[in-house]
Design an enzyme around this catalytic site. Structure first.
Site: not given
Length: 371
Positions: A96, A325, A322
């Protein structure tokens, strides 16, 4: 080469495209994890490369110009070969401009037509960001995509105040563009990557006023940036207003260039905006929420700190594949959170990032299969 954008398919307003950058290809629509200080908080780079759907990881992440300028300093990072080498990340990156962070220092800044004088939130030291200086810093950092320096107006703000701020953003956008064109060959990896350079995106402002959003988009398109961002949203306005401003602004942005909405959002929001035709989005929410024990799952939001999970032997999200999990239980994550174990922050952040990345992969697959 700085950027090429190939629009592969349109499904209503939704788009499937490939964005090719000096450090790799990015399939869109894409969610970009935020690595504020050259680090996605609590998550190592190797995990970022393999997390989420099909083990693909994140194709592109963000770094923050304001924070890296203050610490460790852009010249140090330039000497290290740019932020890619500094943080050992070989995929695409975006920085940014520092404008939003300076905007958030409302008590520590002074805005003039030349730029913004501000004091560091670390030690109170005085600094000055002009469009040219923001470009200089971002070129030294060397992300694939850099953002024009802009002013983000507060919310709520009057039409007159927003118009004035937008005029400053447009003047700064032109100055950013001029400096980038003259100095883009100075990026640390210019010679190493066969004369490639960074791409510069303009940022549409205009607050919550459609006429100003129209004017801002048209003015920036005249400047002919490689890509366009929609800024100044998700700063306290109602979600319906955010949606309305995005939909309106997209009508005035070119279809053959990438379109990026900055700083959004919750999982359902990024899906909605992608369906509206947004190509790129970013947000700190997955890691910030994770560090506070809030998990995003297929069953909704889950506060893992709650007592009901103390003996829950299910994975955080039974529908998620994932690495978190597949291995850990809700009971264990709750234990880590209540024990203030650093691993809790890592596992919760990894899962949330995977959830976001998986959503975008599912959308891309859906768009690919659409008639």
């Amino acid at each position: 080469m700085s950027l090429s954008f190939e629009l592969l398919k349109e499904s209503g307003p939704a788009r499937r495209a490939t964005l090719t950058l000096p450090h790799g290809k990015v399939e869109t629509p894409v969610f970009m994890p935020v690595g504020t200080a050259a680090s996605v908080k609590a998550v190592p780079q190797d995990v970022m490369e393999t997390n989420g759907a099909e083990g693909k990881g994140a194709a592109i992440i963000l770094a923050n110009t304001y924070h890296l300028y203050l610490r460790p300093g852009h010249e140090l990072i330039r000497r290290a070969g740019g932020v890619h080498k500094f943080m050992s990340w070989n995929r695409s990156m975006l920085t940014d401009s520092g404008g939003f962070q300076v905007f958030s220092l409302s008590e520590l800044r002074k805005v003039t037509p030349d730029g913004v004088e501000f004091r560091s939130h670390h030690d109170g030291s005085k600094h000055f960001f002009s469009p040219e200086h923001s470009m200089e810093v971002q070129i030294a950092l060397g992300a694939d995509i850099m953002m024009a320096f802009d002013e983000c107006v507060e919310t709520p703000a009057t039409w007159e105040r927003t118009k004035e701020s937008m005029g400053l953003t447009h003047a700064w956008a032109q100055r950013s563009l001029d400096y980038w064109k003259e100095h883009r060959h100075e990026v640390p990896w210019h010679n190493e990557l066969d004369g490639s350079h960074q791409a510069l995106f303009g940022i549409v402002q205009g607050g919550m006023f459609k006429d100003l959003r129209t004017e801002s988009a048209e003015r920036l398109v005249e400047m002919d940036f490689p890509g366009y961002a929609i800024g100044g949203l998700a700063v306290g306005e109602a979600r319906e207003v955010t949606r309305e401003m995005i939909a309106h602004t997209l009508e005035y942005l070119p279809k053959d260039k990438p379109r990026y909405v900055m700083g959004v959002g919750y999982p359902d929001e990024i899906v909605e905006y992608a369906r509206m035709g947004v190509d790129m989005m970013d947000c700190v929410l997955p890691t910030r929420a994770g560090r506070h024990g809030l998990l995003f799952t297929s069953q909704g939001r889950l506060n893992i700190k709650n007592k009901q999970y103390a003996e829950d032997q299910n994975p955080p999200d039974p529908a998620c594949s994932c690495m978190v999990c597949r291995r850990y239980t809700r009971a264990y994550l709750r234990h880590l959170m209540h024990s203030a174990e650093p691993l809790a922050l890592t596992l919760a952040s990894e899962h949330n990032l995977a959830f976001y990345l998986d959503q975008m992969q599912a959308l891309r697959n859906e768009f690919d299969q659409a008639e």
